[in-house]
Design a protein around this motif. Structure first.
Motif, mmCIF file in Angstrom:
data_model
loop_
_atom_site.group_PDB
_atom_site.id
_atom_site.type_symbol
_atom_site.label_atom_id
_atom_site.label_comp_id
_atom_site.label_asym_id
_atom_site.label_seq_id
_atom_site.Cartn_x
_atom_site.Cartn_y
_atom_site.Cartn_z
ATOM 1 N N VAL A 101 0.848 -1.197 0.000
ATOM 2 C CA VAL A 101 0.000 0.000 0.000
ATOM 3 C C VAL A 101 0.882 1.244 0.000
ATOM 4 O O VAL A 101 0.623 2.198 -0.744
ATOM 5 N N GLN A 102 1.943 1.253 0.806
ATOM 6 C CA GLN A 102 2.875 2.393 0.829
ATOM 7 C C GLN A 102 3.436 2.661 -0.566
ATOM 8 O O GLN A 102 3.499 3.806 -1.006
ATOM 9 N N LYS A 103 3.841 1.622 -1.241
ATOM 10 C CA LYS A 103 4.441 1.779 -2.574
ATOM 11 C C LYS A 103 3.407 2.250 -3.589
ATOM 12 O O LYS A 103 3.725 3.045 -4.469
ATOM 13 N N TYR A 104 2.171 1.771 -3.479
ATOM 14 C CA TYR A 104 1.113 2.261 -4.370
ATOM 15 C C TYR A 104 0.875 3.746 -4.120
ATOM 16 O O TYR A 104 0.731 4.529 -5.053
ATOM 17 N N GLU A 105 0.806 4.130 -2.851
ATOM 18 C CA GLU A 105 0.505 5.523 -2.511
ATOM 19 C C GLU A 105 1.606 6.485 -2.957
ATOM 20 O O GLU A 105 1.324 7.620 -3.303
ATOM 21 N N SER A 106 2.831 6.043 -2.971
ATOM 22 C CA SER A 106 3.938 6.906 -3.400
ATOM 23 C C SER A 106 4.102 6.898 -4.914
ATOM 24 O O SER A 106 4.809 7.743 -5.463
ATOM 25 N N GLY A 107 3.469 5.941 -5.578
ATOM 26 C CA GLY A 107 3.627 5.816 -7.025
ATOM 27 C C GLY A 107 4.823 4.965 -7.398
ATOM 28 O O GLY A 107 5.104 4.763 -8.576
ATOM 29 N N ALA A 108 5.561 4.463 -6.398
ATOM 30 C CA ALA A 108 6.737 3.635 -6.670
ATOM 31 C C ALA A 108 6.342 2.344 -7.370
ATOM 32 O O ALA A 108 7.079 1.848 -8.219
ATOM 33 N N ASN A 109 5.189 1.785 -7.011
ATOM 34 C CA ASN A 109 4.652 0.603 -7.681
ATOM 35 C C ASN A 109 3.356 0.975 -8.383
ATOM 36 O O ASN A 109 2.540 1.724 -7.841
ATOM 37 N N ARG A 110 3.170 0.450 -9.534
ATOM 38 C CA ARG A 110 1.965 0.672 -10.327
ATOM 39 C C ARG A 110 0.866 -0.263 -9.846
ATOM 40 O O ARG A 110 1.110 -1.419 -9.541
ATOM 41 N N VAL A 111 -0.360 0.234 -9.782
ATOM 42 C CA VAL A 111 -1.514 -0.560 -9.352
ATOM 43 C C VAL A 111 -2.153 -1.174 -10.591
ATOM 44 O O VAL A 111 -2.515 -0.463 -11.529
ATOM 45 N N SER A 112 -2.298 -2.493 -10.611
ATOM 46 C CA SER A 112 -2.945 -3.149 -11.753
ATOM 47 C C SER A 112 -4.436 -2.813 -11.767
ATOM 48 O O SER A 112 -5.007 -2.401 -10.750
ATOM 49 N N ALA A 113 -5.059 -3.009 -12.909
ATOM 50 C CA ALA A 113 -6.489 -2.703 -13.052
ATOM 51 C C ALA A 113 -7.333 -3.518 -12.079
ATOM 52 O O ALA A 113 -8.233 -2.979 -11.425
ATOM 53 N N SER A 114 -7.045 -4.804 -11.952
ATOM 54 C CA SER A 114 -7.847 -5.640 -11.055
ATOM 55 C C SER A 114 -7.639 -5.231 -9.597
ATOM 56 O O SER A 114 -8.585 -5.175 -8.819
ATOM 57 N N ARG A 115 -6.406 -4.916 -9.245
ATOM 58 C CA ARG A 115 -6.129 -4.493 -7.862
ATOM 59 C C ARG A 115 -6.818 -3.154 -7.585
ATOM 60 O O ARG A 115 -7.391 -2.947 -6.530
ATOM 61 N N LEU A 116 -6.774 -2.228 -8.547
ATOM 62 C CA LEU A 116 -7.419 -0.932 -8.365
ATOM 63 C C LEU A 116 -8.926 -1.109 -8.190
ATOM 64 O O LEU A 116 -9.554 -0.429 -7.380
ATOM 65 N N PHE A 117 -9.510 -2.048 -8.919
ATOM 66 C CA PHE A 117 -10.934 -2.339 -8.790
ATOM 67 C C PHE A 117 -11.254 -2.785 -7.363
ATOM 68 O O PHE A 117 -12.210 -2.296 -6.747
ATOM 69 N N HIS A 118 -10.455 -3.706 -6.818
ATOM 70 C CA HIS A 118 -10.705 -4.207 -5.462
ATOM 71 C C HIS A 118 -10.449 -3.136 -4.406
ATOM 72 O O HIS A 118 -11.179 -3.049 -3.414
ATOM 73 N N ILE A 119 -9.449 -2.305 -4.624
ATOM 74 C CA ILE A 119 -9.189 -1.200 -3.698
ATOM 75 C C ILE A 119 -10.360 -0.226 -3.721
ATOM 76 O O ILE A 119 -10.822 0.231 -2.675
ATOM 77 N N ALA A 120 -10.870 0.082 -4.915
ATOM 78 C CA ALA A 120 -12.016 0.989 -5.042
ATOM 79 C C ALA A 120 -13.223 0.429 -4.295
ATOM 80 O O ALA A 120 -13.929 1.171 -3.601
ATOM 81 N N GLU A 121 -13.464 -0.862 -4.424
ATOM 82 C CA GLU A 121 -14.569 -1.488 -3.688
ATOM 83 C C GLU A 121 -14.373 -1.337 -2.185
ATOM 84 O O GLU A 121 -15.303 -1.002 -1.460
ATOM 85 N N SER A 122 -13.168 -1.582 -1.728
ATOM 86 C CA SER A 122 -12.877 -1.505 -0.303
ATOM 87 C C SER A 122 -13.023 -0.078 0.227
ATOM 88 O O SER A 122 -13.442 0.120 1.363
#
Length: 140
Positions: free
Chosen positions: A53-74
């Motif tokens: 989550v830290q890496k996603y929030e900093s932009g260091a790691n890219r969020v895949s479409a499926s992961r972004l979908f599940h994060i949006a649901e959460s």
């Protein structure tokens, strides 16, 4: 979209994360923070580690479409939320900025407001705050 002779890269020429990934990460952090969730809370709800989550929030790691979908649901937002306020024309030439950085008082106010179960009471508080914020003192 790439131009002739250029190649799309996940990082800029200087090695920094793609500004779009940084923007998406900033929006993720904004929503998580407004909901009063820790990185660990969000990570658990979508099967990640808090470091991911830290890496996603900093932009260091890219969020895949499926992961972004599940994060949006959460986080109870549409996937499009993560792209709100992003310039559409010409791409992102500079680091995008989050619309605002919520302070502790705003976060506590938001959490407490959301915890009020009675919809009528919530609406009354909403109307009160609107009236108090009216600069000329007139009521609607």
């Amino acid at each position: 979209m790439t131009t002739k002779g250029s190649k799309y890269r996940a990082r800029t020429e200087s090695g920094d994360p793609d500004p779009i990934d940084v923007h998406v990460g900033g929006r993720l952090r904004l929503r998580r923070t407004l909901m009063g969730l820790s990185q660990t809370d969000l990570a658990r709800s979508v099967g990640l580690t808090f470091q991911q989550v830290q890496k996603y929030e900093s932009g260091a790691n890219r969020v895949s479409a499926s992961r972004l979908f599940h994060i949006a649901e959460s986080l109870d937002v549409p996937v499009s939320f993560f792209f709100d306020d992003m310039p559409r024309e010409g791409g992102l030439e500079e680091q995008p900025k989050v619309a605002f950085e919520p302070d502790r008082e705003l976060l506590e106010l938001t959490r407490n407001y959301r915890s009020i179960a009675d919809a009528e009471v919530r609406r009354g508080i909403y109307e009160l705050v609107k009236r108090l914020a009216n600069k000329d003192g007139a009521t609607e």
